[in-house]
Write an enzyme that holds these catalytic residues in place. Sequence first.
Site, short mmCIF file in Angstrom:
data_model
loop_
_atom_site.label_atom_id
_atom_site.label_comp_id
_atom_site.label_asym_id
_atom_site.label_seq_id
_atom_site.Cartn_x
_atom_site.Cartn_y
_atom_site.Cartn_z
N HIS A 155 27.81 12.97 83.10
CA HIS A 155 28.99 13.58 82.46
C HIS A 155 28.62 14.84 81.68
CE1 HIS A 155 31.06 9.36 82.25
NE2 HIS A 155 31.51 10.02 83.30
N GLY A 187 34.48 5.94 84.15
CA GLY A 187 33.12 5.90 83.62
C GLY A 187 33.19 6.36 82.18
N ARG A 216 32.15 -1.12 85.04
CA ARG A 216 30.70 -1.22 84.81
C ARG A 216 30.41 -1.87 83.47
NH1 ARG A 216 29.46 4.99 85.81
NH2 ARG A 216 31.37 5.17 87.03
N ASP A 257 42.12 -0.86 84.03
CA ASP A 257 42.93 0.19 83.42
C ASP A 257 43.24 -0.17 81.97
OD1 ASP A 257 45.13 1.90 82.62
OD2 ASP A 257 45.35 2.39 84.74
N VAL A 306 41.00 7.64 78.72
CA VAL A 306 41.22 6.75 77.57
C VAL A 306 41.13 7.56 76.26
CG1 VAL A 306 40.40 4.72 76.32
CG2 VAL A 306 40.29 4.77 78.83
N ASN A 309 44.21 9.70 75.65
CA ASN A 309 45.55 9.08 75.69
C ASN A 309 45.72 7.79 74.90
OD1 ASN A 309 46.84 10.95 77.63
ND2 ASN A 309 45.23 10.21 78.97
P1 ADP Z 1 37.97 9.35 85.87
O1 ADP Z 1 36.74 8.86 85.16
O2 ADP Z 1 38.22 8.66 87.17
O3 ADP Z 1 38.12 10.85 85.91
P2 ADP Z 1 40.05 9.44 83.85
O4 ADP Z 1 39.28 10.26 82.89
O5 ADP Z 1 41.25 10.01 84.47
O6 ADP Z 1 39.14 8.80 84.96
O7 ADP Z 1 40.45 8.09 83.09
C1 ADP Z 1 41.15 7.10 83.76
C2 ADP Z 1 41.47 5.97 82.82
O8 ADP Z 1 42.17 6.46 81.67
C3 ADP Z 1 42.40 4.94 83.42
O9 ADP Z 1 41.71 3.97 84.14
C4 ADP Z 1 43.06 4.36 82.20
O10 ADP Z 1 42.31 3.23 81.81
C5 ADP Z 1 42.92 5.41 81.13
N1 ADP Z 1 44.22 5.90 80.65
C6 ADP Z 1 45.02 6.85 81.18
N2 ADP Z 1 46.13 6.99 80.44
C7 ADP Z 1 46.04 6.12 79.41
C8 ADP Z 1 46.88 5.79 78.28
N3 ADP Z 1 48.06 6.39 78.08
N4 ADP Z 1 46.44 4.83 77.44
C9 ADP Z 1 45.27 4.21 77.63
N5 ADP Z 1 44.44 4.48 78.65
C10 ADP Z 1 44.82 5.42 79.54
#
Ligand code: ADP
Length: 370
Positions: A155, A187, A216, A257, A306, A309
């Site tokens: 990352h 991740g 994970r 999620d 996460v 948001n």
């Molecule tokens: P990636 O690592 O695949 O790029 P993201 O950074 O998009 O993933 O994060 C995806 C995760 O963010 C989702 O699995 C979900 O758990 C979390 N997420 C998205 N929106 C919210 C929200 N409003 N509240 C809590 N968790 C969220």
Amino acid sequence: MKILVLNCGSSSVKYRLFDSTPPVTLTKGLIERVGEAGGDAADHTEALQRVMESVDLSGLGAIGHRVVHGGSLFSTATIIDDKVVAAIEGLVPLAPLHNPAALSGIAVARKLLPDVPQVAVFDTAFHQTIPADGVTYAIDADLASRWQIRRYGFHGTSHAYVARETAALLGRPPEETNVITLHLGNGASACAVERGRSVATSMGMSPLPGLVMGTRSGDIDPTVLFHLHRTAGLTLDEIEHSLTRTAGLQGLAGANDMREIQRRRHDGDPAAELAFTVYCRRIKEYVGAYLAVLGHADAITFTAGVGENSPEVRAAALHGLSTLGIDIDDTRNRRGDRLISSDSARVRVCVIPTDEEQEIAMETSKALRD
Ligand code: ADP
């Protein structure tokens, strides 16, 4: 100059076309289920042909490829030639799922556009500044050196980007700012950034250790593996699958999620409650560790799905740390402000949307200039 950023995963190709200075997105897209029945493309060659057809390549100055593992070889974005390709191939044993996809993207793009310079941008590169005591595992030194066993961290493009954006938000030069960055997506990893340089990170030789993630485990006692093998009779492949695909939030509560974990927690589901608290406690433990590593932190920054948001996760992860100068303002946190700490808190707490593609575009143009 236009820059095309390609992020080739094992079964998807993400792309974004930028106009470089300042970076403005012109087009973006995602080709999914590459190589799967009914998917968008039969293989990476076809997927990249689709990308090339759907974007206007006139004036294209460079292609930036996201490469997950750069091992100890790459500490910066690097212009791709045959030697660089061979080096990335040599690192496949360290990243058997990720590097082959990037390599096929690189091969196809070089073939289709042989005159356009191509740059590899590594997830590991930013962490090459971590000192030896932060990347060395206390195992047999001969084994470690023979098999390239050490912490690499991942990352990196995200941590680098949000650390710099944090400094900008605070109105400080990045090289005079210490930040703990928390990338919480599917991740998840933490990073201690001292004066713009990574000095500690929670992922290791692979992206498995550290924080609790969607599927994970994050940190566990390695003896668990011996026990699962010897006593429970699982094969190594089964153990790997379990710790990478059916652990983390998924393993604890049956959902990867965080939105669903939060919903079920509010409905009184004890498994979701435990998953949430284990997840947040692990973040807190790393924040404490990295405050100690840095000695002084100007800011703690949340990013990715996460982190960007979930006010609930942010509040729980930093709860009870006011004696360390960390205090979240509830209204700012719930409202979704960028700066969510209270005015009296010594350590600022920030929420910064990450943008790995933009960082890759900037690294790509920098590699061409240097
Ligand atoms: P990636 O690592 O695949 O790029 P993201 O950074 O998009 O993933 O994060 C995806 C995760 O963010 C989702 O699995 C979900 O758990 C979390 N997420 C998205 N929106 C919210 C929200 N409003 N509240 C809590 N968790 C969220």
